[in-house]
Design a protein around this motif. Structure first.
Motif, PDB file in Angstrom:
ATOM      1  N   ALA A  54       6.334 -15.165 -41.739  1.00  0.00           N
ATOM      2  CA  ALA A  54       5.668 -15.186 -40.418  1.00  0.00           C
ATOM      3  C   ALA A  54       6.360 -14.214 -39.463  1.00  0.00           C
ATOM      4  CB  ALA A  54       5.720 -16.594 -39.847  1.00  0.00           C
ATOM      5  N   PRO A  55       5.570 -13.490 -38.652  1.00  0.00           N
ATOM      6  CA  PRO A  55       6.187 -12.568 -37.693  1.00  0.00           C
ATOM      7  C   PRO A  55       6.979 -13.320 -36.612  1.00  0.00           C
ATOM      8  CG  PRO A  55       3.803 -12.602 -37.448  1.00  0.00           C
ATOM      9  CD  PRO A  55       4.117 -13.438 -38.617  1.00  0.00           C
ATOM     10  N   GLU A  56       7.796 -12.593 -35.900  1.00  0.00           N
ATOM     11  CA  GLU A  56       8.675 -13.193 -34.896  1.00  0.00           C
ATOM     12  C   GLU A  56       7.910 -13.993 -33.834  1.00  0.00           C
ATOM     13  OE1 GLU A  56      11.822 -11.086 -32.625  1.00  0.00           O
ATOM     14  OE2 GLU A  56      12.180 -10.155 -34.586  1.00  0.00           O
ATOM     15  N   GLU A  57       6.759 -13.431 -33.424  1.00  0.00           N
ATOM     16  CA  GLU A  57       5.945 -14.108 -32.386  1.00  0.00           C
ATOM     17  C   GLU A  57       5.584 -15.528 -32.805  1.00  0.00           C
ATOM     18  OE1 GLU A  57       2.548 -11.566 -31.040  1.00  0.00           O
ATOM     19  OE2 GLU A  57       3.764 -10.026 -32.020  1.00  0.00           O
TER      20      GLU A  57
ATOM     21  N   ASP B  43       8.613 -17.816 -32.717  1.00  0.00           N
ATOM     22  CA  ASP B  43       8.943 -18.217 -31.343  1.00  0.00           C
ATOM     23  C   ASP B  43       8.215 -19.506 -30.935  1.00  0.00           C
ATOM     24  OD1 ASP B  43      10.602 -16.086 -31.094  1.00  0.00           O
ATOM     25  OD2 ASP B  43       9.171 -14.813 -30.009  1.00  0.00           O
ATOM     26  N   ASP B  44       7.125 -19.776 -31.617  1.00  0.00           N
ATOM     27  CA  ASP B  44       6.326 -20.976 -31.299  1.00  0.00           C
ATOM     28  C   ASP B  44       6.799 -22.205 -32.069  1.00  0.00           C
ATOM     29  OD1 ASP B  44       4.638 -19.932 -29.414  1.00  0.00           O
ATOM     30  OD2 ASP B  44       3.061 -19.376 -30.836  1.00  0.00           O
ATOM     31  N   LYS B  45       7.958 -22.112 -32.683  1.00  0.00           N
ATOM     32  CA  LYS B  45       8.484 -23.170 -33.566  1.00  0.00           C
ATOM     33  C   LYS B  45       8.424 -24.558 -32.907  1.00  0.00           C
ATOM     34  CE  LYS B  45      12.260 -23.352 -36.840  1.00  0.00           C
ATOM     35  NZ  LYS B  45      13.538 -22.744 -37.198  1.00  0.00           N
TER      36      LYS B  45
ATOM     37  N   LYS C 225       5.920 -25.987 -41.543  1.00  0.00           N
ATOM     38  CA  LYS C 225       7.297 -25.501 -41.746  1.00  0.00           C
ATOM     39  C   LYS C 225       7.317 -24.013 -42.066  1.00  0.00           C
ATOM     40  CE  LYS C 225       9.302 -29.863 -43.077  1.00  0.00           C
ATOM     41  NZ  LYS C 225       9.438 -30.815 -44.138  1.00  0.00           N
ATOM     42  N   PHE C 226       8.451 -23.422 -41.765  1.00  0.00           N
ATOM     43  CA  PHE C 226       8.655 -22.032 -42.163  1.00  0.00           C
ATOM     44  C   PHE C 226       9.329 -22.043 -43.537  1.00  0.00           C
ATOM     45  CE2 PHE C 226       8.211 -21.785 -37.594  1.00  0.00           C
ATOM     46  CZ  PHE C 226       7.400 -20.677 -37.447  1.00  0.00           C
ATOM     47  N   GLU C 227       9.141 -20.956 -44.268  1.00  0.00           N
ATOM     48  CA  GLU C 227       9.685 -20.870 -45.632  1.00  0.00           C
ATOM     49  C   GLU C 227      11.198 -21.127 -45.629  1.00  0.00           C
ATOM     50  OE1 GLU C 227       9.349 -17.047 -47.349  1.00  0.00           O
ATOM     51  OE2 GLU C 227       9.247 -17.780 -49.398  1.00  0.00           O
TER      52      GLU C 227
ATOM     53  N   ASN D 163      -3.824 -11.442 -42.189  1.00  0.00           N
ATOM     54  CA  ASN D 163      -3.548 -10.039 -41.895  1.00  0.00           C
ATOM     55  C   ASN D 163      -3.328  -9.958 -40.391  1.00  0.00           C
ATOM     56  OD1 ASN D 163      -3.584  -7.257 -41.447  1.00  0.00           O
ATOM     57  ND2 ASN D 163      -4.929  -6.915 -43.203  1.00  0.00           N
ATOM     58  N   TYR D 164      -2.079 -10.085 -40.008  1.00  0.00           N
ATOM     59  CA  TYR D 164      -1.729 -10.216 -38.589  1.00  0.00           C
ATOM     60  C   TYR D 164      -1.998  -8.926 -37.814  1.00  0.00           C
ATOM     61  CZ  TYR D 164       0.846 -12.250 -34.668  1.00  0.00           C
ATOM     62  OH  TYR D 164       1.191 -12.781 -33.446  1.00  0.00           O
TER      63      TYR D 164
END
Lengths: 313, 172
Positions: free
Chosen positions: A164-167, A170-172, A180-182, A205-206
Motif C-alpha cells: 500500500a502507498p504511504e497515503e 497514513d490512514d492506519k 491489516k497491512f502486510e 492501480n493507484y
C-alpha cells in the motif's frame, strides 16, 4: 368364566366420557397454544430484524457528527446476522436501504422490513454476514465536503493490504481491526488487496485510479478508494452516483452563496467552475461518472478557493 | 343418574380448563404490561439520544458546517451557506425531519424575523423545513458565523450565539 374374562377385556379399553373430553379439549388447547406461539415468534423475529436495522441507522449517526468521523467502531449483534445493503440512485439524492435477518433455530427467516434513508452512504457487499461488524467512516471532500462515507465489513472477513502507498498507510488509525497491512502479518484466509500487482482478489492501480475485483473494473477518485475495496460493484456504482448527485446540489448551494457573500465585498470567480462541476457530477442512470474530467475541474476549483479573498468552504 | 354424574364431571372439567387458560392469559398479560412499560421508557431515551445526535450531525453536515471558512469547526453554522438553501428546493425531505429551524438568540435584533435571500442578515430566524402538525422539538446551541463588513468597509468574520431546533420524524 369365559364370559367374565371377556367383560374384563372390554373394561380395559373403556374410557370414560370425561377422559375423552379432557383429551380432546387438551389437544385443541395445546394445538392453539403451539400455533399462536409459533406465529408470535415469527412475528417477533420480523419485528426484531426491523428494529435492529433501525438501530444500525442510529449507530451510524455519531460517525457523521464530526466528533467521531474518520474512525472505526465495532457493532456486536446478539445472533448471527445477514445485513442486506440496498442502494437506489433515483430521485434527487437516491436512497440507502438496509434490511436484515437473524439466524433463528439454525434457519434464516425472511428479512425484516427495509429501512430507507436519503442522507447516508453505506459501502459494503450486498450481503454481509456475521455477529460482529465494523463500521468505518471516511470524510469525502471533492472539492468541498460532500458526505461521510460509512464502510461496513464483517469481522469474519479479514483484508490484507499489500504494498500500500504511504497515503494509505497514513490512514492506519481509521481502519478497523480486520484491515491489516502486510507488515502486520495477515492470515492465509484474508482477502488480499494488491497495490503493485500480484495474485490478489483485488488489484488496485493507484496511479490510474481504478481497481479490478471479481472481473469488474471500478473507477475511483482517491477518497473513494476504500468504498471501492470494501463494497461490491453494484453497490459502489450506485453509491457514487448518489454522492455525486449531492455534490451537484451542493455546487448549486455554493453558487447561491457566491451571490450572498458578494454583498460583503467577497467576490468569487468560482461560479463557472461550479456549473461545470455540476454538469459532470450529475449523470443519468446509464452514464458512468467520469472521474478523470471531474478530478481536473476539482483541482481547478480547489486552487481558486484556496487563493480566494473569501473562501466558500 | 349415571348420565347426570357424567354431565357434572364434564362441566367441572370444562370450568377447570377455562380457569387454567384464563389464569395463564392473565399472567401473560401482566408480564407483557411490565415488559412494555420498560420498553416505552427505553424507546423514549433512545429517541432523545437519537435526536441529539441528529442535531450534531445536521450542524456538521456539508450544507451548514463552517468548514475552513471560519476559525471554528464543530457545531458552527455558516449562515451565508445556510441561507442559500432557501434557493434550493431539493432539500425538503433529505434530513427526514418534520422541522428544522436555526435561530439567532444573542444578540437578537429583529424579534424573530424570518430570513429570506432578500433581507439576510437583517433577520433572526431561518426556517428550512416546516411540516404542518405539532411535533416534539429538540435543540442545541451553535455558533452562527458569517462574513461582515466593519465601519471601514473591511471584511471580518462575525460569529453569534444561535440555536438549532429539530423535530425528528417519529419512529417507524
Amino acid at each position: 368364566m369365559a364370559i367374565r374374562r371377556r367383560l374384563n377385556k372390554k373394561a380395559d379399553i373403556q374410557i370414560s366420557f370425561s377422559w375423552l373430553f379432557a383429551l380432546i379439549a387438551g389437544a385443541v388447547i395445546l394445538f392453539l397454544a403451539i400455533y399462536i406461539s409459533t406465529k408470535l415468534i415469527m412475528n417477533q423475529t420480523y419485528v426484531m430484524s426491523t428494529e435492529t436495522a433501525k438501530q444500525i441507522e442510529i449507530l451510524t449517526n455519531p460517525l457523521e457528527t464530526g466528533f467521531e468521523s474518520e474512525t472505526a467502531r465495532v457493532m456486536t449483534l446478539q445472533t448471527d446476522t445477514k445485513i442486506y445493503n440496498e442502494c437506489y440512485d433515483g430521485g434527487n439524492f437516491g436512497e440507502q436501504g438496509i434490511k436484515l435477518t437473524q439466524k433463528n433455530f439454525g434457519k434464516w427467516p425472511e428479512p425484516g422490513a427495509e429501512i430507507k434513508f436519503k442522507n447516508k452512504y453505506i459501502f459494503s457487499d450486498s450481503e454481509v454476514q456475521g455477529k460482529n461488524f465494523y463500521l468505518m467512516s471516511k470524510q469525502f471532500n471533492y472539492p468541498f465536503k460532500i458526505a461521510d462515507l460509512i464502510i461496513l465489513t464483517s469481522a469474519e472477513k479479514e483484508y490484507c493490504l499489500i504494498d500500500a502507498p504511504e497515503e494509505i498507510e497514513d490512514d492506519k488509525n481509521v481502519f478497523p481491526d480486520n484491515v491489516k497491512f502486510e507488515s502486520e502479518g495477515c492470515s492465509k484466509e484474508s482477502i488480499k488487496v494488491c497495490f503493485a500487482g500480484g495474485k490478489c482478489s483485488i488489484n488496485v492501480n493507484y496511479a490510474f485510479n481504478y481497481l479490478e475485483k471479481e472481473g469488474k473494473r471500478l473507477e475511483f477518485t482517491k477518497d473513494l478508494l476504500y468504498g471501492a475495496i470494501f463494497s461490491d460493484g453494484i453497490i459502489y456504482n450506485c453509491q457514487i452516483k448518489r454522492i455525486m448527485k449531492r455534490a451537484s446540489i451542493l455546487s448549486d448551494l455554493y453558487s447561491n452563496k457566491i451571490e450572498i457573500v458578494s454583498r460583503k465585498d467577497c467576490n468569487s470567480n468560482l461560479k463557472e467552475n461550479l456549473i461545470q462541476f455540476k454538469n459532470f457530477a450529475d449523470v443519468d442512470e446509464k452514464t458512468n461518472i467520469n472521474f478523470q474530467i471531474l478530478d481536473e475541474i476539482k483541482e481547478d476549483i480547489e486552487n481558486k478557493n484556496k487563493n480566494a479573498d473569501c473562501r466558500l468552504w | 343418574m349415571k348420565n347426570k354424574k357424567a354431565q357434572l364431571k364434564i362441566q367441572q372439567m370444562a370450568f377447570m380448563l377455562i380457569a387454567v387458560t384464563l389464569f395463564f392469559v392473565l399472567v401473560g398479560l401482566m408480564i407483557l404490561t411490565i415488559y412494555m412499560g420498560g420498553l416505552k421508557d427505553t424507546a423514549n431515551i433512545l429517541e432523545e439520544e437519537k435526536a441529539i445526535q441528529l442535531i450534531s450531525k445536521l450542524a456538521n453536515s456539508p450544507e451548514f458546517s463552517c468548514g475552513d471558512v471560519f476559525s471554528r469547526t464543530t457545531n458552527c453554522i455558516d449562515m451565508d451557506k445556510a441561507v442559500a438553501i432557501k434557493g434550493v428546493k431539493d432539500y425538503n425531505d433529505f434530513w427526514e425531519v418534520n422541522g428544522l429551524t436555526i435561530k439567532r438568540i444573542y444578540p437578537q435584533e429583529t424579534g424573530n424575523k424570518e430570513c429570506t435571500l432578500a433581507n439576510y442578515p437583517g433577520c433572526d430566524k431561518l426556517t428550512i423545513v416546516e411540516k404542518s402538525g405539532s411535533f416534539i422539538e429538540y435543540s442545541n446551541f451553535v455558533s452562527l458565523c458569517r462574513k461582515e463588513l466593519d465601519v471601514n468597509q473591511e471584511k471580518y468574520d462575525k460569529c453569534e450565539l444561535g440555536i438549532i431546533l429539530v423535530s425528528p420524524k417519529e419512529k417507524g
